[in-house]
Structures are given as C-alpha cells and as structure tokens.
Design an enzyme around this catalytic site. Sequence first.
Site, PDB file in Angstrom:
ATOM      1  N   GLU A 242       0.821  -1.208   0.000  1.00  0.00           N
ATOM      2  CA  GLU A 242       0.000   0.000   0.000  1.00  0.00           C
ATOM      3  C   GLU A 242       0.858   1.263   0.000  1.00  0.00           C
ATOM      4  O   GLU A 242       0.662   2.167  -0.830  1.00  0.00           O
ATOM      5  CB  GLU A 242      -0.924   0.016   1.217  1.00  0.00           C
ATOM      6  CG  GLU A 242      -1.771   1.287   1.294  1.00  0.00           C
ATOM      7  CD  GLU A 242      -2.563   1.407   2.583  1.00  0.00           C
ATOM      8  OE1 GLU A 242      -3.499   2.215   2.625  1.00  0.00           O
ATOM      9  OE2 GLU A 242      -2.228   0.701   3.552  1.00  0.00           O
ATOM     10  N   ARG A 268       9.096  31.421 -19.964  1.00  0.00           N
ATOM     11  CA  ARG A 268       8.476  32.673 -19.524  1.00  0.00           C
ATOM     12  C   ARG A 268       9.531  33.760 -19.347  1.00  0.00           C
ATOM     13  O   ARG A 268      10.512  33.576 -18.619  1.00  0.00           O
ATOM     14  CB  ARG A 268       7.745  32.441 -18.199  1.00  0.00           C
ATOM     15  CG  ARG A 268       7.208  33.686 -17.514  1.00  0.00           C
ATOM     16  CD  ARG A 268       6.048  34.291 -18.240  1.00  0.00           C
ATOM     17  NE  ARG A 268       5.392  35.304 -17.424  1.00  0.00           N
ATOM     18  CZ  ARG A 268       4.432  36.108 -17.871  1.00  0.00           C
ATOM     19  NH1 ARG A 268       4.025  36.009 -19.132  1.00  0.00           N
ATOM     20  NH2 ARG A 268       3.877  36.989 -17.071  1.00  0.00           N
TER      21      ARG A 268
END
Length: 381
Positions: A242, A268
């Site tokens: 898990e 950018r």
Amino acid sequence: MSTLQLNDEQRALAAAIRDFSRKECGTREQRAAWTNDFKDNHSPELYQRIADLGWVGVTVPAEYGGAGSSMLDMCVVVEECMRGGLPVVGIATTIIVAAAYERYGSAQQKKEMLGGIVGGAPESVAMSEPGAGSDVGSLSCRAVRDGDGWVVNGQKTWCSGAHYAKHILLVARTGRGATKHEGLTMFRVPTGTPGMEIRGIDTLGGREVNDIFFTDCRLPADAVVGTVDAGWSQLTTGLNVERLVLAAVLLGIAERAFDDVLAYVKQREQFGRPIGTFQALRHRIADLATELECCRLLTYHVAQRVDADPHRILPQEVSMAKLKVTETAKRVTLEGMQMMGGYGYASEYDMERHVRSALAGTIYGGSSEIQRDIIGKTLGL
C-alpha cells in the site's frame, strides 16, 4: 528518472510508458478528452488499454495472466503513468487489492479476482468510516452471520474509485476480542450488490472518493477473504504494498509538476530574460530537483528491500517512503504554483490539478502524522 537501480528491462518499460503517455495524453486537449474536461481522474477506456498492455497486472503471478514482476517494476509502472498524466488513478487501489487477494484469497477468488484485474477490472477498498479513519480498530460497520452467509450494516467513507470499481474489498467488524483490532474481517462485495449504495463525495479534486452505505446487505459465505476475525493482521501484512504504491503515485505526480514548472520558467520571460535565470527561482528549482532525486532513491531502495524478502513487514521504511514522497510532492506542486504565478492557479494549466492531487496524498493511506508516529515507534519512542 534515476536509472541507477533499474535494469535494461525496467528502463525499457519506463520508456514504453513515456512513449504511450506522449501519444495519448501529450496535449491538454487529449487530457481533457479522456477526463470529461477534467471532471474525472480515471478513464475506463484508457485504463483498459494499459491493462491490455500488461501494465496493470505487473505484480500479479503469471499463473493468473500477470507479469509476476517485482515491486520495483510496480513502482516504475505507477510512477511513469502518473508522470505521463494518464488519468488511470484506479491502478493504485487495484494493485493494493490484488496483493490482498494474492496473499489471502481462496483458489477460486484468486482465479476470478486476479484474472479480472489483469483483464482491466478496477477495484476499490472500503475501510475508513465517519468515526474511524486513522484508528482502524474503531471500525463499527458490522457483518453478522446469517445462516451460511453474512448481513452487513453500516457506512464506509473516503472509498477511492468505488464508483467505477468492479468489487469492493470491505473491512467490517465480525466480532470482539482482547484488543480492539481483533474481530475484523475482509469481504469481497461486487458493486451493484443489493443493500449497498455508493454516493460520491464532492472534494477539492472533484469526484474521487465515495461514501458506501450498507443496509441489510447479504453476502454469501465465500465472500470472506482470508480468515474470519483476522482482518487486522491481514491488513498489516499489506502495508508494504500500500505505502509503496502511494509513494510511487505521488512521486510521479511530483515529477510531472516539476517537469511542467521547469519548462515554464525556461520559456516565460520578464525583465528581458527567462525567469528561470534569476537566482531566486534557479535555486528553488535546484532544491526541488535534489529532493525529487532523494525521493526516487528512497522509493526504489525500499522496493528492492521488499523484493528481497516479500514476507517481511518494513513499517519504518515504507512509512518513511510514504512520508517523504508525499510531503515533497506537496512542496513541489505548491512551489510550482508560486513560480508560475497566476498561470499556476489557472485551470488552463495543469499545475492547479497537481496541487490538488498532492495535497490529498499527505492524507490518504495513512496521514503524514500517522507515518511520523509509526516511524517514531520503530525508533523506540
């Protein structure tokens, strides 16, 4: 991806998933089409395709149609699916469920469930309740013997993917013992069983989790998975799988967020140059890259330790992996949003969705606080 601990086959597997992801989900338009304009995080059609490629059944034994591969292979598959932006989050709970049936299922259950999972059937787990999350021993949803079967009454909550799962792996109380953890039992419940109702829960991430209500829900005797009243010990033996699965999920999400923000700060421009060339951002990117490499190495290392001794529970190591990776994913996505400014917050870009996924990762499967508590106990505190 670091290749220090991967062999040629594992590197080829990672490359194949990356190539598939670029072709199927390489553009925002493709991702929107697979997810009903980002309303869903699991595409049954795309999930079926990766199942057909053998990736869902990576750890399922070959006798049931799976690849019978290692936990490290599983980490590679899950990490790359998430990094590639594939909307197939059901793979996480499905792998966890598969491990439970492989360990404790009857011969018939293994044949049906593991074969179905390899064939593309997504699965879900119902354990948490409104009054019992981290404290599993406080579960009150009850299964009572009735003739040769069982009758279930109660509520489960935060059940990931129950609305598209084929079965629910239910953990219910069947008795009381010397400790509160005794008297829990696992059951296989097909979705659509009379007396079971699944209701979606609206969350920050959309429709991801569900409430499940059981009202005089009748199950046959062969619905029991493993041993009656031994559910707690069965759950604890599944912690390795898990928490490694969840670490791999969040590692992939964090890597994708990092890739996205790195591309953004390179392109950018402000004040006449790419914003990534400013030291304030360059150093933050460097720190995140370093943290991600630590997460990869920790996750792979723990996976290899599990592979070396599959029957040994490693509570400290798997909790460290889950804690480190999920907290790092939260940091990477929030830093990514900050560096992208308004664009990081806009739904036109993926970063805001990365943030939502990463924040939830520090809660489900045992919160960061629970992981720290487990680690502390293993250190004698």
